[in-house]
Design a protein around this motif. Structure first.
Motif, short mmCIF file in Angstrom:
data_model
loop_
_atom_site.label_atom_id
_atom_site.label_comp_id
_atom_site.label_asym_id
_atom_site.label_seq_id
_atom_site.Cartn_x
_atom_site.Cartn_y
_atom_site.Cartn_z
N LEU A 58 -0.46 23.91 37.47
CA LEU A 58 0.91 24.02 37.00
C LEU A 58 1.03 24.91 35.78
O LEU A 58 2.01 25.65 35.63
CB LEU A 58 1.46 22.62 36.70
N ALA A 59 0.03 24.87 34.91
CA ALA A 59 0.09 25.72 33.71
C ALA A 59 0.13 27.19 34.07
O ALA A 59 0.70 28.01 33.33
CB ALA A 59 -1.12 25.43 32.82
N ALA A 60 -0.44 27.54 35.21
CA ALA A 60 -0.51 28.94 35.60
C ALA A 60 0.82 29.48 36.12
O ALA A 60 1.00 30.70 36.17
CB ALA A 60 -1.59 29.12 36.68
N VAL A 61 1.74 28.59 36.50
CA VAL A 61 2.99 29.08 37.11
C VAL A 61 4.25 28.68 36.35
O VAL A 61 5.33 29.20 36.64
CB VAL A 61 3.13 28.58 38.57
N GLY A 62 4.15 27.75 35.40
CA GLY A 62 5.36 27.28 34.73
C GLY A 62 6.30 26.67 35.74
O GLY A 62 5.91 25.92 36.63
N ASN A 63 7.59 27.01 35.65
CA ASN A 63 8.58 26.45 36.55
C ASN A 63 8.90 27.40 37.70
O ASN A 63 9.84 27.18 38.46
CB ASN A 63 9.87 26.13 35.77
N ASP A 64 8.13 28.50 37.80
CA ASP A 64 8.46 29.55 38.76
C ASP A 64 8.02 29.24 40.18
O ASP A 64 8.67 29.67 41.14
CB ASP A 64 7.82 30.88 38.32
N ASP A 65 6.89 28.56 40.35
CA ASP A 65 6.38 28.31 41.70
C ASP A 65 5.67 26.96 41.75
O ASP A 65 4.46 26.89 41.99
CB ASP A 65 5.44 29.44 42.13
N ILE A 66 6.44 25.91 41.52
CA ILE A 66 5.86 24.57 41.52
C ILE A 66 5.25 24.24 42.88
O ILE A 66 4.15 23.69 42.98
CB ILE A 66 6.93 23.52 41.13
N GLU A 67 5.95 24.60 43.94
CA GLU A 67 5.45 24.28 45.27
C GLU A 67 4.12 24.99 45.54
O GLU A 67 3.20 24.40 46.12
CB GLU A 67 6.49 24.66 46.33
#
Length: 386
Positions: A320-329
């Motif tokens: 999750l740290a690698a994507v933030g809120n951009d690509d949770i799925e």
């Protein structure tokens, strides 16, 4: 500009849920934990944190606290049920895998994990009854009539996971005719008797018992068993059902005097069914993902149930740290692809109950694993999570 950090709801405040809250907060993610219990209780059970999980606890910041009270066994010891012959012994100094082997009361581990979390992020008496994914978030509905909104949901609600039922569909537990007795009790009840300073598993023809201290001063003792039982009893996975200590002692008649000493000293015990579940086809659906026993429940035979939940927490936070809120799925799929091969392997070995029963199999793949640095699945590997 850095990606916005999501706000995540965690369902379940067990070891996995609290570990996930701690690891996610370390990477700047806001979390709220929803727990159906009205309060936390000190359930009478021991727990082993082998180096693969204690390494994660070190990163969370609770290792020092635990080491002040936990027992550090000399070895992972396996003995023949009646003669006491050593089948295999693995001395486990901290230097072997770079992290300690700790045995403790489950409540001490739970309290340690709670100690690094702000009390206000834990919501008690919140029994989940529904999830609704709409738009860019998830709405959680609770039995008390309240709702909550989050960018994503982590189901860390154990073997009876409602989150799993909602995203994968209900699945029936498998019973293979085995039950477990367990107890934590005052070691002074052995009237001066002592057990070896190891975590010892006594292997019988169709049953076993694991015994170890749960306190650094050796004042508390724990055991857990696996015993054949007619399938008509095996209907639930309750940790609160009382067992008959006389039946327990009878089940281990003829075992080594050290085992008999422990069981004779034991004042009472609990009894629960050891149930299993088939591996899940997938761990996530949109912005909802499973963790720990909710997605890979295990028999207790390798002491890896809570341990793999804690590993999950570290890997999920990294994804999750690698994507933030951009690509949770996408982060959820990467987490599953990174974790499923390992947890599936552990599930299978634990179900067979063959781990360290003899021979000289390699243990470094299990105990030497580092969830903080283990390679994460790449884009081409995400088919594993399909």
């Amino acid at each position: 500009m850095a990606a916005a950090k999501p706000k995540i709801a965690i369902v379940g405040a067990g070891m996995g849920g609290l570990a996930a809250a701690a690891t996610l907060r370390q990477v700047g993610i806001d979390v709220t934990v929803y727990e159906q219990a009205r309060q936390f209780g000190r359930i009478g059970a021991g727990i082993q944190m082998l180096p693969n999980s204690s390494r994660v606890l070190r990163g969370i910041g609770v290792e020092d606290r635990l080491r002040r009270t936990a027992f550090e066994p000399y070895s992972h010891l396996n003995r023949v049920w009646d003669t006491g012959e050593i089948k295999r012994e693995l001395p486990m100094p901290e230097s072997l895998f770079g992290a300690p082997f700790l045995c403790m009361h489950r409540a001490d581990l739970h309290d340690a994990l709670l100690s690094v979390l702000p009390p206000e992020i834990i919501q008690l008496d919140k029994k989940l009854v529904g999830l609704d994914q709409a738009g860019d978030g998830v709405t959680l509905s609770f039995a008390d009539g309240t709702t909550a909104r989050a960018d994503a949901v982590i189901g860390a609600d154990g073997v009876h996971s409602l989150v799993r039922d909602l995203i994968v569909g209900p699945d029936a537990p498998l019973h293979k005719g085995r039950i477990a007795y367990r107890a934590v009790f005052d070691a002074s009840l052995m009237n001066g008797g002592e057990i070896r300073p190891s975590r010892t598993k006594w292997w019988g023809p169709d049953r076993h018992i694991v015994i170890y201290y749960t306190a650094q001063d050796r004042s508390q003792l724990y055991f857990v068993t696996s015993v054949p039982e007619p399938a008509d009893w095996v209907t639930r996975e309750s940790w609160s059902a009382k067992g008959d200590v006389h039946e327990l002692r009878a089940a281990y008649e003829g075992f080594h005097p050290e085992v008999r000493m422990v069981l004779e000293a034991c004042p009472d015990c609990h009894k629960w069914a050891i149930l299993e579940r088939e591996p899940l086809p997938h761990w996530s659906d949109g912005r909802v993902v499973l963790l720990g026993d909710a997605c890979h429940p295990m028999t207790p035979y390798m002491a890896q149930g809570a341990a793999t939940s804690i590993e999950d927490a570290a890997v999920l936070a990294r994804c999750l740290a690698a994507v933030g809120n951009d690509d949770i799925e996408g982060a959820f799929r990467r987490y599953e692809a990174s974790r499923k091969p390992r947890t599936s392997r552990i599930q299978a070995i634990s179900s067979a109950n063959t781990w360290m029963s003899g021979g000289n199999e390699d243990t470094s793949w299990l105990y030497g694993y580092d969830a903080w640095t283990a390679p994460l699945a790449e884009a081409g590997d995400l088919a594993l999570a399909g």
